[in-house]
Every structure is written in C-alpha cells, then in structure tokens.
Design an enzyme around this catalytic site. Structure first.
Site, PDB file in Angstrom:
ATOM      1  N   CYS A   1       0.828  -1.220   0.000  1.00 32.18           N
ATOM      2  CA  CYS A   1       0.000   0.000   0.000  1.00 32.18           C
ATOM      3  C   CYS A   1       0.852   1.255   0.000  1.00 32.18           C
ATOM      4  CB  CYS A   1      -0.919  -0.043   1.205  1.00 32.18           C
ATOM      5  SG  CYS A   1      -2.045  -1.459   1.132  1.00 32.18           S
TER       6      CYS A   1
ATOM      7  N   SER B   1      -4.964   1.127  11.078  1.00 29.47           N
ATOM      8  CA  SER B   1      -4.153   0.908   9.899  1.00 29.47           C
ATOM      9  C   SER B   1      -3.202   2.081   9.754  1.00 29.47           C
ATOM     10  CB  SER B   1      -5.107   0.869   8.702  1.00 29.47           C
ATOM     11  OG  SER B   1      -4.610   1.631   7.646  1.00 29.47           O
TER      12      SER B   1
ATOM     13  N   GLU C   1      -7.204  -4.017  12.891  1.00 25.25           N
ATOM     14  CA  GLU C   1      -7.038  -2.631  12.461  1.00 25.25           C
ATOM     15  C   GLU C   1      -8.412  -2.062  12.112  1.00 25.25           C
ATOM     16  OE1 GLU C   1      -4.362  -2.426   9.163  1.00 25.25           O
ATOM     17  OE2 GLU C   1      -2.624  -2.957  10.364  1.00 25.25           O
TER      18      GLU C   1
HETATM   19  C1  LIG Z   1      -4.434  -1.503   4.175  1.00 27.23           C
HETATM   20  C2  LIG Z   1      -3.245  -0.752   4.763  1.00 27.23           C
HETATM   21  C3  LIG Z   1      -3.338   0.712   4.431  1.00 27.23           C
HETATM   22  O1  LIG Z   1      -2.070  -1.298   4.216  1.00 27.23           O
HETATM   23  C4  LIG Z   1      -3.171  -0.998   6.268  1.00 27.23           C
HETATM   24  O2  LIG Z   1      -3.204  -2.370   6.521  1.00 27.23           O
HETATM   25  C5  LIG Z   1      -1.975  -0.426   7.000  1.00 27.23           C
HETATM   26  O3  LIG Z   1      -1.778  -0.862   8.146  1.00 27.23           O
HETATM   27  O4  LIG Z   1      -1.275   0.448   6.489  1.00 27.23           O
HETATM   28 MG   LIG Z   2      -2.095  -2.930   8.219  1.00 26.25          MG
END
Ligand SMILES: CC(C)(O)[C@@H](O)C(=O)O
Ligand SMILES: [Mg+2]
Length: 563
Positions: free
Chosen positions: A195, A473, A447
């Site tokens: 991400c 998250s 999360e």
């Molecule tokens: C889905 C995400 C944004 O990757 C989250 O899981 C995180 O902890 O950053």
């Molecule tokens: Mg995460």
C-alpha cells in the site's frame, strides 16, 4: 579462519551420512557442504499485491548467494493481506500472522542449523515478523523489502487503497456516485507492491532500514521497478560478507538502533503500528525499551514528510527525491540519530549516510526543510489516564483540534460501530469507543481502517474522536486513539465506559480520560463480568491465551516463564 558454520551440525562426519544424502537430493554437491548454507525466506504469494513480486526477488537473491560462494535454500513464509481482510473476521489473523512469520523463520533456520538468512516481505506484518524471527535467531541476517505499489489514477487524482476505503464513507453519505465508486475500485491499485502511502508496510520497511538491517535506500523502492530485484542481489552479497565476519542482529538491533527507528517513523509520519511492532522487536531482542521511550523521542523529532495518509504524496514520490536516507541525513545532522550504530554492511549509520549525497531536489516539497516541518513534534503521542492505565497510542496527524471532549458512543465490536457510522447515527462531537477488539478480546487486535475511513468519508474527521483497544491501519488519520491498555477483555476501564459518559482525548496533555469518579468506576467494576473467549482452539485460541498487552507489543513470548 576457524570454520564457525553452525550448518556443520548437519553436514559433517559419518553420522551425518543420511542428512547429506537428503541434501544431495536437493542439489548439494561435495563442495556445497563446505559453503555457508543460507536460508532465503521467500514470502512470495499471489494472495495480495504486496507479495506478488517477491518470488522474482528471491530468485535473484538465490543466484547472487550462489555467485558469492554460499549455498541458498529457499523456504516459504506466509502473509495475509490487511487490506483484503480489513473489516472482516479474518483481520483477526493479521497481527497473529506476525507471530506465525517470526515462528516460521526461527523454526526453519534453527531447525536445520542454517548459517544465515535473507528474509523477504511485502505486506505489513512481514517486516516485524521477520525482525522478530531474526532477533530470536541472532544469526547473520538481512531483510529485502518487496517494494511499494505505485499510485493509481482516476479523474486526475492520485489514488491509494485508502482512497477506496474513504470512498465507502463518501458513497454512504451520498457524496460519491456509484460510477465514481467503481472508478476508484478499478484504479486504486495499479499493480504489484505494498500500500502506497506511508502506511504500515512502508513505515516498517523504513524502520528496518533505520535499524541497519536492510540496505540504505531500499525501503521505498517500487515493486514493479527492476531496482527491487537489484536490491535483492546486492543484499545477498552483503549477507555473505556478514556471515564471513559474523555480524549478528543483536549487535545491530540495539536500543539506540530502535530509537533510530522510532525517530525515522516520527519524521516520516508513519503508522501507529510501528509503536506496537518496535515494542515487540525490542522484546525479541531482549532490549529494555518502553512505550514511554516512544513519547520521549516524539517530543524531539518533527514530522518532516508530507506523505499520505494525511499528507499529499505517496512513497514512490518520496523515493524519487531520495527517500529515507535523505531524512536520516537531516536527523543525523541535528543529533537526532545515533550515527555510531552498526549496520549489516559492517559500516555504521553515519558512514553509510556520509556516502549518500544530499540530493533531494531543492524545489521538491515531499521532504520539508527541517525548520518548516509538517508538525513540530512527532504525530504518534502516548496517552495515559483512567481509560488507559498502561498507555494508548494517539495519531494526531491530519487534524486541526488536538483535544476533543464529548459523549461516549460505545460499541462492543468493529461491525457494530461501522453500522452506526454508515447509518448516520454518529454526530459531530461524539467519541466512538470500540472495545473487546484488543489482543486477547478480539482476539487479534484488528485494524480499524473501515470505521476511521468511513468517519473521514462522511466529513467528520475533525469532529469525531475514536478510541479502541484494537489497532489502526497506517492509512488511518483523524483524532484516533488505539492500543488502549489494559484492554476491555482483561478488565481494563475501557470496558466500564457507558453510553453518554463524557470522554476526553487530549493529545497536548497526553491524557485519555472518562469523566467518571473512581467510586463510580469501582461500582461498575463490581458487576463487570469477563466474557468467554471468542476462540478456544487453533491459531486464534493459542494467540488469545499467550498474547501480552499492547503496551508490551502484543507478543506471544514475553518470557512465558516469568514468575
Ligand atoms: C491496508 C493498509 C493501508 O495497508 C493498512 O493495513 C496499514 O496498516 O497500512
Ligand atoms: Mg495494516
């Protein structure tokens, strides 16, 4: 040089005839038994874009290990996807997977007496899982990050996965058409990679780099670029040299190195999960490091990067202007980094940074000048009070108000809170309490990206507080407080809050309080009953039984025989 290879336990002498016989079947020759045998922890998986490119990296690393005179043996480590499991019962397995990854790396490398390990990882828990496993092993090790995803694009906007989470709230509020909701879904994730904001995966890869356990500049590579595979080959060469010189993780992941990681996480504006994971890593390294050390460092390190979720840019853009080394150079120049920390390369942090040119383009705004930070202090504040006697972690980036006082809106699960947010029964000024989502109570400390994004999507990010004994998250921002300890399931006061109680979140005073007298809380406690565990067997049952408080990193091996 004395042959200190621990793999001799399985390869040398008459008694090891059967062991060698089996190893010959996987390609060992007489010469290979004289080489360091190096594990390649291969986190390849097609279950999530974060890990889908890792197989190619593992291949490149294995080839490079062979060319450098070692004998690679590949083994699998798992991942689940936080983004795909988010908002479901399956997210309860996310934090648990950190322990499973650590256990698998420890089990394989000690089980077969390997001489070193090159661990790979992509999704959030892969990094801390590898760090914890490597700390337990204390054999020469290096980490290779799968790489960040590049941004998606839709109607002139850069997208990350958090855009899709926030679109749910916007759509529920009638502020996004079905066509555009589908457009965000179709374009948010353009290919391989973790991400793309400074969310948890990119935060933890940067923490690894700051701790000297991955190559300088490697924590922000893009998964689709060949650079990610080139880094894997370079890491293999460094590891063979580290084995030759017996550079051990616990001489690298020291208390000053963990402090360096916290400083870098603050400067990048990284994920609250870094607090939980770095406490867990300190536990694995048997380094004395507490949640209060995080607060001490926060107060002296500014947020220097304008990165999503609350900033403007994504990690691939950060990489393009020099990435983490540029920020580390700024911190070192101001005495905010321990430059004498050793790294896996055999050079110190300072020596490595000296050879990194200060090449951030002058006109770039991803990395701020030190004197013009995004925030003057770190964005991850440690709060205490009668709601969090052992502490809690507040993320205070992306908000205008640092204090909120309002009526508690109490929910005993993420799902119940999400329903209330989406059906518009949460109003400005409310403080949403989501409990029984802690390490033991969930179990698994989910999360809460779905509810926090829905609040942002409904335009309430500055007006509604959210407190939970679960986690957030890396994509979460707003007035949010997680990791509340003790958690409701173990009798923490968060379990005694009633609908309508006045709750105060004060980031400037580091306070998390419910305005109820001690006597009244005692009356409520007298009638409070612990709930039966949600899981009695299997992975979640084991985790619920073994896991420590979030204020110690929610680890499952906090000295299990400590009296
Ligand atoms: C889905 C995400 C944004 O990757 C989250 O899981 C995180 O902890 O950053
Ligand atoms: Mg995460």
């Amino acid at each position: 040089m004395a042959d200190n290879r621990r793999s001799r336990a399985v390869t040398q002498g008459r008694a090891r005839t059967p062991n060698r016989a089996m190893m010959r079947a996987v390609g060992f020759t007489d010469e290979d038994f004289e080489k360091p045998i190096v594990g390649v922890g291969n986190a390849h998986s097609t279950i999530t874009p974060c890990n889908i490119g890792i197989g190619a990296q593992a291949e490149r690393a294995s080839d490079a290990l062979r060319n450098a005179g070692a004998m690679p043996v590949s083994f699998g480590t798992i991942t689940i996807s936080d983004g795909i499991s988010m908002g479901t019962e399956g997210m309860k397995y996310s934090l648990v997977s950190r322990e499973v990854i650590a256990d698998s790396i420890e089990t394989v490398c000690n089980g077969q007496s390997l001489d070193g390990v090159l661990a790979t990882g992509g999704c959030d828990k892969n990094m801390p899982g590898a760090m914890i496993g490597i700390a337990r092993l204390n054999i020469p090790s290096i980490f290779v990050y799968g790489g960040t995803i590049k941004p998606g694009h839709y109607k002139g906007e850069d997208l990350t996965i958090v855009s899709a989470f926030e679109a749910v709230g916007q759509s529920a509020a009638g502020n996004l058409s079905d066509e555009d909701l589908k457009g965000v879904e179709m374009n948010a994730c353009p290919g391989a990679g973790s991400c793309g904001g400074m969310f948890t995966a990119n935060t933890m890869s940067s923490a690894f780099e700051a701790m000297g356990m991955s190559l300088m500049g490697s924590s922000t590579v893009s998964a689709v670029d060949d650079e990610s595979r080139e880094v894997a080959a370079q890491a293999a060469d460094v590891l063979v040299d580290a084995i030759h010189h017996q550079r051990l993780p616990r001489d690298i992941m020291t208390r000053p190195a963990i402090e360096n990681a916290v400083s870098v996480v603050m400067a990048l504006g990284g994920s609250t999960n870094a607090v939980l994971h770095l406490l867990g890593i300190a536990n694995a390294c048997e380094v004395d490091f507490s949640i209060d050390d995080v607060e001490r460092i926060r107060q002296r390190v500014p947020v220097l990067c304008d990165l999503k979720p609350s900033g403007r840019f994504v990690t691939s853009e950060f990489h393009d202007v020099g990435g983490t080394p540029q920020v580390m150079k700024m911190l070192l120049a101001r005495g905010l980094l321990h430059g004498d920390c050793m790294t896996i390369t055999g050079q110190t942090i300072e020596e490595l940074l000296t050879s990194v040119p200060a090449n951030a383009p002058a006109n770039q705004t991803v990395i701020r000048d030190f004197d013009n930070p995004v925030y003057a202090e770190g964005h991850l504040a440690i709060l205490r009070g009668n709601l969090a006697l052992e502490g809690a972690v507040a993320k205070v980036s992306g908000i205008k108000k640092r204090r909120i006082e309002g009526p508690a809106r109490v929910f005993d699960s993420e799902e119940l809170a999400m329903e209330a947010i989406l059906n518009d029964s949460i109003q400005a000024g409310d403080v949403v309490i989501i409990r029984y989502e802690g390490p033991k109570g969930g179990p698994g400390m989910r999360e809460m990206l779905a509810p926090t994004s829905a609040i942002i999507g409904r335009g309430l990010g500055d007006a509604v507080g959210l407190i939970t004994d679960g986690r957030f998250s890396g994509g979460t921002y707003g007035m949010v407080v997680g990791h509340v300890a003790p958690e409701a399931a173990t009798g923490g006061n968060i379990g005694l809050v009633e609908e309508g109680d006045t709750v105060i979140i004060d980031a400037d005073e580091n306070r998390l309080e419910v305005a109820v007298s001690d006597e009244r809380l005692a009356e409520r406690r007298a009638v409070w009953k612990p709930r039966p565990p949600n899981y009695r067997r299997g992975v979640l049952g084991k985790f619920a039984r073994l896991v420590s408080s979030a204020s110690y990193g929610a680890v499952t091996d906090k000295d299990l025989f400590e009296d």
